[in-house]
Design a protein around this motif. Structure first.
Motif, mmCIF file in Angstrom:
data_model
loop_
_atom_site.group_PDB
_atom_site.id
_atom_site.type_symbol
_atom_site.label_atom_id
_atom_site.label_comp_id
_atom_site.label_asym_id
_atom_site.label_seq_id
_atom_site.Cartn_x
_atom_site.Cartn_y
_atom_site.Cartn_z
ATOM 1 N N THR A 1 -35.462 -24.944 -105.435
ATOM 2 C CA THR A 1 -35.143 -23.523 -105.541
ATOM 3 C C THR A 1 -35.347 -22.871 -104.182
ATOM 4 O O THR A 1 -36.455 -22.862 -103.643
ATOM 5 C CB THR A 1 -36.023 -22.826 -106.586
ATOM 6 O OG1 THR A 1 -35.793 -23.411 -107.870
ATOM 7 C CG2 THR A 1 -35.685 -21.336 -106.668
ATOM 8 N N VAL B 1 -36.284 -16.935 -102.840
ATOM 9 C CA VAL B 1 -35.530 -15.862 -103.498
ATOM 10 C C VAL B 1 -35.393 -14.677 -102.563
ATOM 11 O O VAL B 1 -36.381 -14.209 -101.984
ATOM 12 C CB VAL B 1 -36.221 -15.459 -104.812
ATOM 13 C CG1 VAL B 1 -35.500 -14.270 -105.448
ATOM 14 C CG2 VAL B 1 -36.247 -16.639 -105.778
ATOM 15 N N ARG B 2 -34.165 -14.186 -102.421
ATOM 16 C CA ARG B 2 -33.909 -13.029 -101.567
ATOM 17 C C ARG B 2 -33.066 -11.992 -102.316
ATOM 18 O O ARG B 2 -32.350 -12.331 -103.254
ATOM 19 C CB ARG B 2 -33.182 -13.440 -100.276
ATOM 20 C CG ARG B 2 -34.022 -14.312 -99.369
ATOM 21 C CD ARG B 2 -33.441 -14.414 -97.967
ATOM 22 N NE ARG B 2 -32.261 -15.250 -97.918
ATOM 23 C CZ ARG B 2 -31.062 -14.838 -97.493
ATOM 24 N NH1 ARG B 2 -30.879 -13.583 -97.110
ATOM 25 N NH2 ARG B 2 -30.042 -15.671 -97.451
ATOM 26 N N ASN B 3 -33.136 -10.781 -101.854
ATOM 27 C CA ASN B 3 -32.404 -9.678 -102.474
ATOM 28 C C ASN B 3 -30.912 -9.741 -102.178
ATOM 29 O O ASN B 3 -30.086 -9.325 -102.992
ATOM 30 C CB ASN B 3 -32.982 -8.346 -101.953
ATOM 31 C CG ASN B 3 -32.444 -7.139 -102.686
ATOM 32 O OD1 ASN B 3 -32.181 -7.178 -103.881
ATOM 33 N ND2 ASN B 3 -32.281 -6.038 -101.977
ATOM 34 N N GLY C 1 -32.168 -10.709 -106.217
ATOM 35 C CA GLY C 1 -33.190 -11.735 -106.396
ATOM 36 C C GLY C 1 -32.855 -12.796 -107.420
ATOM 37 O O GLY C 1 -33.762 -13.346 -108.060
ATOM 38 N N ILE C 2 -31.576 -13.113 -107.590
ATOM 39 C CA ILE C 2 -31.184 -14.191 -108.498
ATOM 40 C C ILE C 2 -31.572 -15.529 -107.866
ATOM 41 O O ILE C 2 -31.197 -15.809 -106.732
ATOM 42 C CB ILE C 2 -29.665 -14.158 -108.764
ATOM 43 C CG1 ILE C 2 -29.284 -12.867 -109.501
ATOM 44 C CG2 ILE C 2 -29.225 -15.377 -109.571
ATOM 45 C CD1 ILE C 2 -27.790 -12.694 -109.693
ATOM 46 N N PRO C 3 -32.310 -16.375 -108.564
ATOM 47 C CA PRO C 3 -32.698 -17.670 -108.000
ATOM 48 C C PRO C 3 -31.485 -18.571 -107.776
ATOM 49 O O PRO C 3 -30.541 -18.578 -108.573
ATOM 50 C CB PRO C 3 -33.632 -18.262 -109.070
ATOM 51 C CG PRO C 3 -34.075 -17.099 -109.897
ATOM 52 C CD PRO C 3 -32.932 -16.135 -109.881
ATOM 53 N N GLU D 1 -30.547 -22.566 -107.025
ATOM 54 C CA GLU D 1 -31.098 -23.916 -107.084
ATOM 55 C C GLU D 1 -30.135 -24.902 -106.448
ATOM 56 O O GLU D 1 -28.935 -24.884 -106.722
ATOM 57 C CB GLU D 1 -31.360 -24.316 -108.540
ATOM 58 C CG GLU D 1 -32.030 -25.671 -108.705
ATOM 59 C CD GLU D 1 -32.303 -26.003 -110.156
ATOM 60 O OE1 GLU D 1 -31.932 -27.098 -110.599
ATOM 61 O OE2 GLU D 1 -32.889 -25.142 -110.853
ATOM 62 N N GLN E 1 -29.123 -7.247 -110.456
ATOM 63 C CA GLN E 1 -28.880 -8.681 -110.492
ATOM 64 C C GLN E 1 -27.433 -8.902 -110.928
ATOM 65 O O GLN E 1 -27.083 -8.774 -112.104
ATOM 66 C CB GLN E 1 -29.849 -9.376 -111.453
ATOM 67 C CG GLN E 1 -31.255 -9.504 -110.896
ATOM 68 C CD GLN E 1 -32.062 -10.589 -111.577
ATOM 69 O OE1 GLN E 1 -31.913 -10.825 -112.767
ATOM 70 N NE2 GLN E 1 -32.920 -11.248 -110.835
#
Length: 220
Positions: free
Chosen positions: A183, A186-188, A173-175, A177, A152
């Protein structure tokens, strides 16, 4: 933030990576060239006009329109499957940041569609995993989806070969917004616009490179 910068919270590691290219200007790897001090809160430029890049200096106050038009659908809805004999490929063209890791060895698409040997699988996986925007994902014939193990962190991409400062690469996978509180899925691997010109905000669409739409969205 609405018509403003990206507000990063939580002491997320932040660095600058240079895209390293071969003699034909195809990207082959990354090199870390700078590490920024971690902070609980950071404000990163989104308008492309800051004199303190990658950090915000308030230049967005000079008539920056940060309206977000990027899709809020998950990757699986955006991507189409391209079938090959030894390996399949998931491709979401709208996410492309033109980092050019897919252009080596005759392009990832050609490797998948036309290869006469299963030896290309490792190369296809490597090319897809190096795609910072996550446009391309390698899928084995048994349905196994290959994703790199990424920490991350956030990386500012320096496209030295093109003499351009690229997008922010959001990893692990950092959210993310939106300004209105939504939101995103979430993706890698995600690339966020930092030039302020993307028509797919908040995501990068390669306009920092002045790439024509037909070149950006076409797979060969």
């Amino acid at each position: 933030m609405k018509d403003g910068p990206y507000k990063i919270t939580g002491c997320v590691p932040f660095n600058k990576l240079r895209i390293i290219c071969d003699k034909d200007n195809n990207a082959v790897t990354y090199e870390k060239i700078e590490r920024y001090p971690p902070k609980e809160i950071q404000y990163l430029c989104r308008c492309g006009k800051s004199y303190m890049k990658p950090f915000c200096d308030g230049s967005h106050l000079q008539d920056f329109d940060g309206t977000e038009t990027g899709s809020r659908e998950p990757y699986e809805k955006l991507a189409r499957k391209i079938k090959g004999k030894y390996m399949d490929l998931m491709d979401a063209p709208s996410l492309c940041a033109v980092a050019r890791f897919c252009d080596t060895y005759g392009t990832t698409w050609r490797l998948v569609r036309h290869s006469k040997s299963g030896n290309i699988n490792t190369l296809v996986i490597e090319q897809c995993n190096n795609c910072p925007a996550g446009r391309l994902t390698a899928v084995d014939k048994d349905g196994t989806i290959f994703e790199p193990e990424l920490p991350q962190e956030i990386s500012l991409l320096d496209d030295h070969a093109e003499e351009a400062l690229g997008p922010l690469w959001i990893k692990g996978g950092i959210p993310i917004e939106s300004a209105d509180g939504f939101t995103y899925p979430v993706r890698n691997r995600v690339t966020l616009c930092q030039c302020g010109r993307s028509q797919n905000k908040p995501f990068c669409d390669a306009r920092h490179l002045d790439v024509p739409d037909e070149d950006r969205l076409t797979a060969t």
